[in-house]
Scaffold this motif. Structure first.
Motif, mmCIF file in Angstrom:
data_model
loop_
_atom_site.group_PDB
_atom_site.id
_atom_site.type_symbol
_atom_site.label_atom_id
_atom_site.label_comp_id
_atom_site.label_asym_id
_atom_site.label_seq_id
_atom_site.Cartn_x
_atom_site.Cartn_y
_atom_site.Cartn_z
ATOM 1 N N THR A 1 0.830 -1.202 0.000
ATOM 2 C CA THR A 1 0.000 0.000 0.000
ATOM 3 C C THR A 1 0.865 1.253 0.000
ATOM 4 O OG1 THR A 1 -0.078 0.161 2.416
ATOM 5 C CG2 THR A 1 -1.758 -1.215 1.342
ATOM 6 N N ALA A 2 0.210 2.395 -0.228
ATOM 7 C CA ALA A 2 0.909 3.678 -0.203
ATOM 8 C C ALA A 2 1.467 3.969 1.182
ATOM 9 C CB ALA A 2 -0.044 4.788 -0.638
ATOM 10 N N ASP A 3 0.684 3.733 2.212
ATOM 11 C CA ASP A 3 1.151 3.994 3.581
ATOM 12 C C ASP A 3 2.358 3.135 3.925
ATOM 13 O OD1 ASP A 3 -0.833 5.858 3.925
ATOM 14 O OD2 ASP A 3 -2.189 4.520 5.004
ATOM 15 N N CYS B 1 5.465 4.599 2.230
ATOM 16 C CA CYS B 1 5.964 5.800 2.917
ATOM 17 C C CYS B 1 6.683 5.432 4.211
ATOM 18 C CB CYS B 1 4.810 6.757 3.209
ATOM 19 S SG CYS B 1 4.181 7.615 1.750
ATOM 20 N N GLU C 1 1.791 9.928 -5.888
ATOM 21 C CA GLU C 1 0.683 8.979 -5.739
ATOM 22 C C GLU C 1 0.597 8.431 -4.321
ATOM 23 O OE1 GLU C 1 0.001 4.373 -6.971
ATOM 24 O OE2 GLU C 1 0.700 5.679 -8.588
ATOM 25 N N ILE C 2 1.744 8.106 -3.724
ATOM 26 C CA ILE C 2 1.724 7.503 -2.390
ATOM 27 C C ILE C 2 1.742 8.549 -1.277
ATOM 28 C CG2 ILE C 2 2.806 5.391 -3.230
ATOM 29 C CD1 ILE C 2 5.449 6.353 -2.023
ATOM 30 N N THR D 1 11.741 4.623 -5.398
ATOM 31 C CA THR D 1 10.348 4.192 -5.237
ATOM 32 C C THR D 1 9.809 3.885 -6.633
ATOM 33 O OG1 THR D 1 9.568 6.497 -5.316
ATOM 34 C CG2 THR D 1 9.974 5.544 -3.142
ATOM 35 N N ILE E 1 6.427 -1.133 -5.205
ATOM 36 C CA ILE E 1 5.118 -0.744 -4.668
ATOM 37 C C ILE E 1 3.993 -1.287 -5.545
ATOM 38 C CG2 ILE E 1 3.668 1.233 -4.025
ATOM 39 C CD1 ILE E 1 6.363 2.824 -3.792
ATOM 40 N N ASN F 1 0.252 -0.965 -4.507
ATOM 41 C CA ASN F 1 -0.766 0.092 -4.398
ATOM 42 C C ASN F 1 -1.896 -0.061 -5.426
ATOM 43 O OD1 ASN F 1 -1.741 2.348 -2.966
ATOM 44 N ND2 ASN F 1 -1.034 3.739 -4.559
ATOM 45 N N THR G 1 -3.806 12.406 -8.506
ATOM 46 C CA THR G 1 -2.386 12.519 -8.846
ATOM 47 C C THR G 1 -2.190 12.595 -10.349
ATOM 48 O OG1 THR G 1 -1.777 11.253 -6.882
ATOM 49 C CG2 THR G 1 -0.133 11.395 -8.639
#
Length: 463
Positions: free
Chosen positions: A84-86, A89, A114-115, A234, A290, A292, A332
């Motif tokens: 996921t994006a979280d 990060c 995006e993330i 990333t 990623i 996502n 985004t």
């Protein structure tokens, strides 16, 4: 996304400066792409091969991910996985904390946007310096990118000049683009060389070598990630290609479709961190792969969208984008590709207006270097929105009324003749105002019909 798409679009349509700024860049890009494609022998065959490369990787994604991971690790890089994006990060922040980073230099990456990486870094108290010139402009302005290739295309050079004079310690003395670029270089150079961590995206990931490819026109990616002790990449899992040969083919398609150039100014391949004999380079290289939502897109009918190489050609040629710019889309990714991606990333309920913001003229599909059938995918979202009852009752009622009338040939023909002749009462060649048509006439003049319906003209031509 605070205000809805329609409100954002209305605000954009009322901004005459925005239209000038967008048209300057998109119009130039369209012209340059046409010249580049005309000089490219068998461009259509090259598009077919590009699409086949991406489809092959998407169909065998697991195999190439494992191959890339093994080769990247063998080259000395550390590979991380984020669903996921979280999660992505948090991985980046953890690497920064372990490196004791107080500042990071970031080369332009739409995946980072995006993330939500810029916000995550700010909340963690880590200074972020955007090193791409356009990203630097919007960072100073406190805005979001409005285009995936030219993030500041919504700004005129006059607006950029004012911004630099207010925010740069040594602003430009002359009102020229070259002088403004020099002002940005003076402002950014020390920040790039003094950053604790460099963060980049990836245009392509080469499975057979574990290499990461970045493409820029300014060389900022190299200065962002080579001097710092730690380099973080990333990348979306769809960025994979099998080998250098495949990467080179897609690079030829990317440059011509994005900017009309034969090849981008700086195309760099990074394979692991600094080795013993190397004079420079990061001591650590971390690659964050990623998902996502990408696996879900592949499995739920959007696999063709994963071909996208982020060239921006679809938005440069989109009649809607060129009227309202990128910020009106809210997500985004703007333009036709954003209208397909945003519902997948943010949910259809929150973005159902985006697939409707399309004339279905097919120009986006016509210019896409990897042949993504964007109109077909947009129709798919429209159909899903209808099936799931997301369209307002007024729209559903109007469509049902139109469908009933369309099944009564005599009524449909009579209504068409009446409407075409009635519209001529509101203008000669152009209609500036008409009841129930403010959406068509508020920001432009509507061409008046010729006085006869299509079927009437068709029958006359046949006679």
């Amino acid at each position: 996304m605070t205000a809805g798409f329609k409100a954002r679009a209305a605000e954009a349509l009322a901004d005459p400066v925005l239209k000038v700024a967008v048209e300057r860049t998109a119009g130039t890009a369209e012209t340059k792409r046409a010249a580049a494609v005309a000089a490219f022998e068998d461009f259509e065959a090259a598009r077919t091969r590009a699409a086949a490369i991406k489809d092959h990787v998407i169909a065998h994604l697991g195999h190439y991910l494992e191959q890339f991971e093994a080769n990247a690790i063998a080259a000395g890089a550390q590979v991380h996985w984020a669903e996921t994006a979280d999660a992505a990060c948090e991985i980046v922040l953890d690497i920064c904390r372990r490196a004791g980073a107080k500042s990071v230099a970031r080369s332009k990456s739409m995946l980072g946007e995006e993330i939500g990486l810029p916000h995550a870094l700010a909340e963690a108290g880590i200074e972020r310096v955007e090193t791409d010139l356009a990203e630097h402009i919007i960072q100073l302005a406190g805005e979001r990118p409005s285009h995936i290739v030219w993030p500041a295309m919504h700004k005129t050079r006059e607006q950029v000049s004012t911004l630099f004079r207010a925010r740069h310690a040594e602003p430009h003395a002359e009102e020229t683009i070259a002088a403004m670029a020099q002002s940005a270089r003076r402002h950014l150079r020390a920040a790039m060389l003094g950053a604790d961590v460099g963060i980049s995206g990836a245009n392509f990931l080469l499975a057979d070598s574990g290499a990461v490819c970045t493409v820029t026109n300014e060389g900022n990616a190299e200065l962002s990630v080579v001097p710092p002790r730690v380099h973080i990449v990333t990348a979306g899992i769809e960025k994979l290609v099998p080998s250098m040969d495949h990467a080179v083919h897609l690079l030829r398609m990317l440059a011509r479709s994005a900017t009309g150039a034969t090849l981008t100014q700086y195309t760099t391949f990074y394979t692991g961190p600094k080795r013993g004999a190397d004079l420079d380079g990061p001591e650590e290289m971390h690659i964050v792969l990623i998902d996502n939502g990408r696996t879900k897109m592949r499995d739920e009918g959007l696999a063709e969208m994963l071909r996208c190489i982020r060239c921006g050609a679809c938005m440069n040629h989109c009649v809607v984008f060129r009227q309202i710019g990128g910020h009106a889309y809210g997500g985004t990714y703007p333009g036709p590709m954003g209208a397909v991606l945003t519902p997948a990333l943010d949910g259809l309920a929150a973005s159902r207006d985006l697939p409707q913001a399309c004339t279905m003229n097919g120009k986006c599909q016509e210019v896409c270097p990897v042949r993504i059938p964007l109109p077909t995918l947009l129709r798919g979202w429209r159909e899903k929105s209808w099936r799931e009852g997301l369209e307002p009752a007024s729209t559903r009622g109007a469509v049902r009324l139109w469908a009933w009338a369309a099944r009564q040939p005599w009524l449909y023909r009579f209504g068409s003749r009446l409407a075409v002749r009635g519209m001529r009462l509101f203008g000669g060649k152009w209609i500036t105002s008409m009841p129930l048509a403010s959406g068509w006439t508020r920001h432009r003049d509507l061409p008046a019909p010729q006085g006869r319906t299509f079927m009437e003209q068709y029958r006359e031509r046949r006679r």
